[in-house]
Design a protein around this motif. Sequence first.
Motif, mmCIF file in Angstrom:
data_model
loop_
_atom_site.group_PDB
_atom_site.id
_atom_site.type_symbol
_atom_site.label_atom_id
_atom_site.label_comp_id
_atom_site.label_asym_id
_atom_site.label_seq_id
_atom_site.Cartn_x
_atom_site.Cartn_y
_atom_site.Cartn_z
ATOM 1 N N ASP A 154 0.828 -1.202 0.000
ATOM 2 C CA ASP A 154 0.000 0.000 0.000
ATOM 3 C C ASP A 154 0.867 1.260 0.000
ATOM 4 O O ASP A 154 0.531 2.264 -0.647
ATOM 5 N N LYS A 207 2.062 2.057 -3.724
ATOM 6 C CA LYS A 207 1.139 2.143 -4.863
ATOM 7 C C LYS A 207 1.062 3.535 -5.480
ATOM 8 O O LYS A 207 0.560 3.682 -6.591
ATOM 9 N N ARG A 251 0.033 -1.429 -7.508
ATOM 10 C CA ARG A 251 -1.378 -1.226 -7.867
ATOM 11 C C ARG A 251 -1.980 -2.485 -8.473
ATOM 12 O O ARG A 251 -3.150 -2.809 -8.220
ATOM 13 N N GLN A 252 -1.181 -3.216 -9.250
ATOM 14 C CA GLN A 252 -1.684 -4.445 -9.856
ATOM 15 C C GLN A 252 -1.935 -5.510 -8.800
ATOM 16 O O GLN A 252 -2.936 -6.235 -8.857
ATOM 17 N N SER A 277 -2.764 -4.942 -5.736
ATOM 18 C CA SER A 277 -3.988 -4.521 -5.043
ATOM 19 C C SER A 277 -5.228 -4.945 -5.819
ATOM 20 O O SER A 277 -6.205 -5.437 -5.237
ATOM 21 N N ARG A 278 -5.196 -4.768 -7.124
ATOM 22 C CA ARG A 278 -6.356 -5.136 -7.953
ATOM 23 C C ARG A 278 -6.578 -6.647 -7.948
ATOM 24 O O ARG A 278 -7.720 -7.114 -7.898
ATOM 25 N N ILE A 279 -5.480 -7.408 -8.025
ATOM 26 C CA ILE A 279 -5.611 -8.870 -8.053
ATOM 27 C C ILE A 279 -6.225 -9.382 -6.752
ATOM 28 O O ILE A 279 -7.163 -10.181 -6.758
ATOM 29 N N ASP A 324 -7.932 -7.696 -4.548
ATOM 30 C CA ASP A 324 -9.301 -7.188 -4.419
ATOM 31 C C ASP A 324 -10.272 -8.025 -5.246
ATOM 32 O O ASP A 324 -11.402 -8.300 -4.826
ATOM 33 N N GLY A 325 -9.815 -8.463 -6.424
ATOM 34 C CA GLY A 325 -10.666 -9.327 -7.249
ATOM 35 C C GLY A 325 -10.911 -10.678 -6.600
ATOM 36 O O GLY A 325 -12.014 -11.229 -6.687
#
Length: 445
Positions: A38, A41, A52-53, A55-57, A59-60
């Motif tokens: 964090d 990012k 950031r990637q 975090s997205r993974i 979160d998905g």
Amino acid sequence: MTKIYVLDTNVLLQDPYAIFSFQDNEVVIPAVVLEEVDSKKRYMDEIGRNARQVSRIIDGLRETGKLHEKIHLENGGTLRIELNHRSFHQLQEVFVEKTNDNRILAVAKNLSLEEQTKEVGRPVILVSKDALVRVKADAIGLTSEDFLSDRVVEMDGLYTGFEEIYVDAETLNRFYVNGELALSEIPGYKLYSNQFVILKDSLGSSSSAIGMVDKKKTKMKKLVFDHEGKQIWGIRARNVQQIMALELLLRDDIPLVTLTGRAGTGKTLLTLATGLFQTEDLGEYKKLFVARPIVPVGKDLGFLPGEKQEKLRPWMQPIFDNLEFLFNTKKPGELDAILAGMGSIEVEALTYIRGRSIPEQFIIIDEAQNLTKHEVKTILTRVGERSKIVLMGDPDQIDHPYLDAYNNGLTYVVEKFKGQQIAGHVKLIKGERSALAQLAADLLK
């Protein structure tokens, strides 16, 4: 038996998809790792993009279950964010400071101790790109490993772009006479399109010949250009690998060239000379575009004064040094005046390449070993019609904190384009800068 892999932050920042690399085992991400991700990012570089990637993974994946319990991955493994096992009791006498690295070690150690109390306990392995973290893990009796899944080639397996083959005198003479040789006449070798072959006499005589495998991998043929004694902008090949490099650089049917080699082997000088020759003398390209990544060696100088070109000058100075040699400039400012008058040479930092399309240009990317896989993909997808791009560097001189000789962008391109009909590669071996530079390269390893 399945295993538990505890990931360090640097693994995720190097490869955001690392969590999918552990087959049917359990992957554990300590909460402190998420905090470190964090904090990165907002960076506007490759580390920030990867943060950031990640975090997205994650979160998905959150949509498929509760992260602090266990989520099943498509590869058969599981993922868990570890909120417990943070006790520092087991490490407090060894590592006093509660740094983030030590907190990750504490989580892995506590998980390992918990598994040892079970009847069928699973091995716990800490995965980190940081050598000192692995040393610390060993010191507290914890198994640790480097993350190797991002490597494009194994140790000592880097493609050189040429092969030495010993043949009988009759075969060697036949190649001289016909100018080509069927690969069926030299069985037992796995050769690639555009790979160079050095034929040598198996009886030990000094007879030898250089050829190149054709695009269909059926024959090896003599080189297209005669490099014997030929000078290009005052530069001539001094050894066999430089002859190979010139062949690749001058061929318009090979739009992607990669050159590797230690400092002083002539990569930059040869490439600039052939680029100037084809741009200024032959007019095959509209512009010579030269760029290199801005990665400091040693302590960063911080913000520099002046306009953009003044800020870039210290980073691009190695390019200007070679241009001064090629243009034979003597006075301060003379090179700048020449470049301003020509207008066909652009020296730029890679920071500004995103979003561009570069058609009909001879593109040179220096120090490409400091590029990540994503960055080198971004560069290659910028290449327009009728352009030629040359990536060069020394994979053993990495200044990027998360890269090594086996996972950097230059090695990635060399291996992925190995054998492709539009690409060629050669590793330059012999240093030609000076006797001192060659001795330093040999002794100071």
